[in-house]
Design an enzyme around this catalytic site. Structure first.
Site, PDB file in Angstrom:
ATOM      1  N   LYS A 197       0.779  -1.119  -0.111  1.00  0.00           N
ATOM      2  CA  LYS A 197      -0.137   0.076  -0.133  1.00  0.00           C
ATOM      3  C   LYS A 197       0.726   1.167   0.030  1.00  0.00           C
ATOM      4  O   LYS A 197       1.421   1.446   1.180  1.00  0.00           O
ATOM      5  CB  LYS A 197      -0.794   0.131   1.044  1.00  0.00           C
ATOM      6  N   GLU A 272      10.700   1.323   9.677  1.00  0.00           N
ATOM      7  CA  GLU A 272      11.725   2.536   9.427  1.00  0.00           C
ATOM      8  C   GLU A 272      10.915   3.806   9.624  1.00  0.00           C
ATOM      9  O   GLU A 272       9.957   4.230   9.018  1.00  0.00           O
ATOM     10  CB  GLU A 272      12.009   2.647   7.975  1.00  0.00           C
ATOM     11  N   CYS A 306      13.831  10.890   5.970  1.00  0.00           N
ATOM     12  CA  CYS A 306      13.916  10.716   7.490  1.00  0.00           C
ATOM     13  C   CYS A 306      15.304  10.719   7.905  1.00  0.00           C
ATOM     14  O   CYS A 306      15.139  10.969   9.195  1.00  0.00           O
ATOM     15  CB  CYS A 306      13.543   9.196   7.377  1.00  0.00           C
ATOM     16  N   GLU A 404      10.481  16.165  15.036  1.00  0.00           N
ATOM     17  CA  GLU A 404      10.996  15.908  13.566  1.00  0.00           C
ATOM     18  C   GLU A 404      10.061  16.649  12.788  1.00  0.00           C
ATOM     19  O   GLU A 404       8.695  16.826  12.867  1.00  0.00           O
ATOM     20  CB  GLU A 404      10.838  14.391  13.044  1.00  0.00           C
TER      21      GLU A 404
HETATM   22  P1  NDP Z   1       2.630   8.606   7.804  1.00  0.00           P
HETATM   23  O1  NDP Z   1       3.178   7.688   9.188  1.00  0.00           O
HETATM   24  O2  NDP Z   1       1.821   9.301   7.858  1.00  0.00           O
HETATM   25  O3  NDP Z   1       2.462   7.572   6.688  1.00  0.00           O
HETATM   26  C1  NDP Z   1       2.984   6.201   6.190  1.00  0.00           C
HETATM   27  C2  NDP Z   1       2.309   5.455   5.593  1.00  0.00           C
HETATM   28  O4  NDP Z   1       1.428   4.804   6.501  1.00  0.00           O
HETATM   29  C3  NDP Z   1       1.259   5.848   4.552  1.00  0.00           C
HETATM   30  O5  NDP Z   1       0.993   4.990   3.550  1.00  0.00           O
HETATM   31  C4  NDP Z   1       0.080   6.078   5.366  1.00  0.00           C
HETATM   32  O6  NDP Z   1      -1.267   6.036   4.563  1.00  0.00           O
HETATM   33  C5  NDP Z   1       0.088   4.793   6.142  1.00  0.00           C
HETATM   34  N1  NDP Z   1      -0.784   4.878   7.310  1.00  0.00           N
HETATM   35  C6  NDP Z   1      -1.227   6.049   8.110  1.00  0.00           C
HETATM   36  N2  NDP Z   1      -2.116   5.745   9.121  1.00  0.00           N
HETATM   37  C7  NDP Z   1      -1.995   4.422   9.042  1.00  0.00           C
HETATM   38  C8  NDP Z   1      -2.787   3.456   9.821  1.00  0.00           C
HETATM   39  N3  NDP Z   1      -3.380   3.682  10.992  1.00  0.00           N
HETATM   40  N4  NDP Z   1      -2.509   2.081   9.537  1.00  0.00           N
HETATM   41  C9  NDP Z   1      -1.959   1.450   8.616  1.00  0.00           C
HETATM   42  N5  NDP Z   1      -1.115   2.580   7.843  1.00  0.00           N
HETATM   43  C10 NDP Z   1      -1.230   3.913   8.021  1.00  0.00           C
HETATM   44  O7  NDP Z   1       4.243   9.046   7.279  1.00  0.00           O
HETATM   45  P2  NDP Z   1       4.277   9.930   5.964  1.00  0.00           P
HETATM   46  O8  NDP Z   1       3.875   9.358   4.995  1.00  0.00           O
HETATM   47  O9  NDP Z   1       3.807  11.399   6.578  1.00  0.00           O
HETATM   48  O10 NDP Z   1       5.716  10.134   5.908  1.00  0.00           O
HETATM   49  C11 NDP Z   1       6.640  10.907   6.624  1.00  0.00           C
HETATM   50  C12 NDP Z   1       7.482   9.928   7.835  1.00  0.00           C
HETATM   51  O11 NDP Z   1       7.782   8.883   7.189  1.00  0.00           O
HETATM   52  C13 NDP Z   1       8.343  10.764   8.513  1.00  0.00           C
HETATM   53  O12 NDP Z   1       8.208  10.620  10.017  1.00  0.00           O
HETATM   54  C14 NDP Z   1       9.700  10.371   7.860  1.00  0.00           C
HETATM   55  O13 NDP Z   1      10.743  10.254   8.920  1.00  0.00           O
HETATM   56  C15 NDP Z   1       9.272   8.900   7.832  1.00  0.00           C
HETATM   57  N6  NDP Z   1      10.189   8.043   6.963  1.00  0.00           N
HETATM   58  C16 NDP Z   1      10.942   7.308   7.641  1.00  0.00           C
HETATM   59  C17 NDP Z   1      11.956   6.554   6.437  1.00  0.00           C
HETATM   60  C18 NDP Z   1      13.182   5.544   7.122  1.00  0.00           C
HETATM   61  O14 NDP Z   1      13.596   4.807   6.411  1.00  0.00           O
HETATM   62  N7  NDP Z   1      13.282   5.457   8.257  1.00  0.00           N
HETATM   63  C19 NDP Z   1      12.084   6.853   5.042  1.00  0.00           C
HETATM   64  C20 NDP Z   1      11.131   7.827   4.935  1.00  0.00           C
HETATM   65  C21 NDP Z   1      10.316   8.431   5.627  1.00  0.00           C
HETATM   66  P3  NDP Z   1      -1.644   7.541   4.109  1.00  0.00           P
HETATM   67  O15 NDP Z   1      -0.817   7.983   2.946  1.00  0.00           O
HETATM   68  O16 NDP Z   1      -2.938   7.287   3.525  1.00  0.00           O
HETATM   69  O17 NDP Z   1      -1.559   8.619   5.106  1.00  0.00           O
END
Ligand code: NDP
Length: 511
Positions: A197, A272, A306, A404
């Site tokens: 997803k 991650e 990230c 962050e």
């Molecule tokens: P989110 O945690 O908001 O979303 C990540 C994914 O999870 C999206 O596909 C989102 O869907 C989905 N999601 C949201 N809520 C739920 C839920 N309750 N159950 C299951 N899935 C869910 O992160 P962002 O997309 O805003 O990305 C930014 C974050 O990601 C930052 O904190 C960044 O640091 C981290 N990140 C970490 C990396 C790493 O390798 N450590 C690399 C890249 C980013 P939807 O899009 O619909 O909200």
């Protein structure tokens, strides 16, 4: 052929326009389908704020269909289970080749879908997605068990490594295609099947990749891509009993929730998550090199990485010089639509993210920090742009130094001693990356050991390679993406005991 699409007013290739114009769909069992939910999601170009496409928004029934397809594809005698490791590797290579074949198109798609800058999208997102597939293509023939020296006579024990099963992958919006390589590559190399997803913000490249995987020879059902919201599709994947393992890239907040829910069915989980990475410039560093690397790390993709070096610790003797050079760089960045020539700084993902970042900067100012705004935003920009920003006069306990921000905002803190800066660098909930700039290799080596982070850079920032594991300490997550370590997350270990002594007849009849 280059044609104009009115939805972006930019020149885009016909392949990209075809993706933007596609009827909303999910990709399950090797084909495009309409959703059972009937729901749709608008997709926006972050640089203009204009809608560029309509994507499907899957419901729980769609996720259930995808998990069922993945389960069928995983179950013997499905072709995927019967396939030799060499052939699995060949398919992974072909997926990597197809990414290269469409590299310029994928780069454009990431620009308009995720707000990337074209050069970085081509040379980082697309390049390293392809490399991940080529790297993992080498692994299926090298996943081996071991012989175990047990202390029993006449017994032979060996371990076998088996795919964990159906993987649920959930990814963030900042690296839509790249994260596909990080998740799908090792899952396929291990022999798993997947339901992915993508973020609701950026579903387009993953859907295209799933079609190319079929062209590469991947059997139907092995890779399913189901766009939708986190609250509905994401939740359904996390709680589905048919999913054996979850791999998640996203925020720490959502990661914690996923870990809690996964515990109900004891799913394996790799997380991650976020970061607030400490980047330390020692007084003996090459200042220009350190400043250029640090600015590149925080301002690349407008700080939406990230591992962004968002907490910069500078020795007090060079603090003012570093800040002066940083502000000069921030002032020279060319801000604009990432598809346009010469642009090196793009937008934030959406309006909510822009407001979030503005809020952090405003509150830092309210707390008494000094704010330097970099290059002016061109007046004709309608998208979600935030100018590159540097914050000084900050203390470690201020919000902007702890949380962050996930935007182009660099917090600069002065330090005096190495012990002090290591303690302050480690005093964070996160532990994704850290950096040291110095000409003294011995100092760097000693500091590397003491910094609590999954990646430590010395005299550089942001390098990545599929062979090098990536992941976090503390609340930046657990498990690793990339490298051989990532495979551990997709494999179970089975101990096989073989009794080589002849078992007496009476005893075997008793059993
Ligand atoms: P989110 O945690 O908001 O979303 C990540 C994914 O999870 C999206 O596909 C989102 O869907 C989905 N999601 C949201 N809520 C739920 C839920 N309750 N159950 C299951 N899935 C869910 O992160 P962002 O997309 O805003 O990305 C930014 C974050 O990601 C930052 O904190 C960044 O640091 C981290 N990140 C970490 C990396 C790493 O390798 N450590 C690399 C890249 C980013 P939807 O899009 O619909 O909200």
């Amino acid at each position: 052929m280059m044609i104009t699409t009115t939805s972006t007013d930019r020149l885009l290739s016909s392949a990209v326009v075809a993706r933007l114009d596609a009827t909303p769909h999910v990709f399950i069992d090797g084909t495009r389908r309409a959703t059972r939910s009937g729901e749709e999601l608008p997709v926006f170009d972050p640089a203009t704020g204009h809608q560029i496409a309509v994507a499907a928004s899957a419901g729980a029934d769609d996720i259930a269909d995808a998990v069922e397809a993945a389960r069928r594809a995983f179950t013997d005698p499905a072709p995927w289970r019967q396939m030799s490791p060499l052939d699995r590797g060949r398919i992974l290579h072909r997926i990597g080749d197809l990414i290269y074949q469409y590299a310029d198109d994928f780069a454009q798609l990431e620009v308009v879908d995720a707000g990337k800058v074209l050069g970085a999208a081509r040379n980082i997102d697309v390049e390293f997605a392809a490399r991940a597939f080529h790297y993992y293509a080498g692994w299926p023939t090298k996943i081996v068990g071991s012989t175990v020296p047990v202390s029993h006579p006449n017994i032979h024990v060996r371990t076998e490594r088996e795919p964990v099963g159906v993987v649920g992958a959930i990814t963030a919006w900042n690296f839509p295609l790249l994260l596909c390589g990080w998740k799908i590559g090792p899952a396929l190399a291990s022999g798993c099947t997947i339901v992915l997803k993508p973020s609701e913000e950026t579903p387009l490249s993953a859907l295209w990749l799933a079609e190319l995987a079929i062209e590469a020879g991947l059997p139907p059902g092995v890779l399913n891509v189901v766009p939708g919201t986190g609250g509905t599709a994401g939740q359904a994947l996390v709680t589905h009993p048919g999913v054996d393992k979850l791999t998640f890239t996203g925020s720490t907040k959502v990661g914690k929730r996923i870990a809690r829910q996964a515990a109900d069915t004891v799913k394996r989980v790799t997380l991650e998550l976020g970061g607030k990475s400490a980047n330390i410039i020692l007084p003996d560093a090459d200042v220009q090199e350190a400043v250029t690397g640090s600015a590149g790390g925080i301002f690349w993709h407008s700080g939406q990485t990230c591992s962004a070096p968002s907490r910069l610790f500078v020795h007090k003797d060079i603090h003012d010089e570093v800040v002066e050079q940083l502000t000069a760089i921030a002032g020279q960045l060319k801000i604009g639509h990432g598809i346009d020539e010469g642009v090196d700084f793009g937008p934030l993902a959406n309006g909510a993210q822009l407001e979030r970042v503005r809020g952090y900067v405003q509150r830092a100012q309210d707390e008494g920090a000094t704010i330097y705004q970099g290059a002016q935003l061109p007046a004709d920009l309608t998208g979600h742009f935030h100018s590159p920003t540097i914050i000084t006069n900050v203390t470690d306990d201020m919000e902007c130094a702890r949380e962050e921000i996930f935007g182009p905002v660099l917090v600069v803190l002065a330090f005096e001693h190495i012990d002090e800066v290591i303690e302050r660098a480690n005093a964070s909930d996160y532990g994704l990356a850290a950096g040291i700039w110095t000409k003294n290799v011995n100092t760097a080596q000693r500091m590397t050991r003491r910094l609590q982070a999954g990646t430590v850079y010395v005299n550089g920032w942001g390098l990545t390679d599929p062979a090098a594991p990536f992941g976090g300490f503390h609340q930046s997550g657990y498990g690793r993406d990339l490298g051989p370590d990532s495979l551990d997350g997709y494999l179970e270990t089975k101990s096989v005991w073989t009794c080589t002594a002849e078992i007496p007849l009476e005893r075997s009849e008793e059993q």
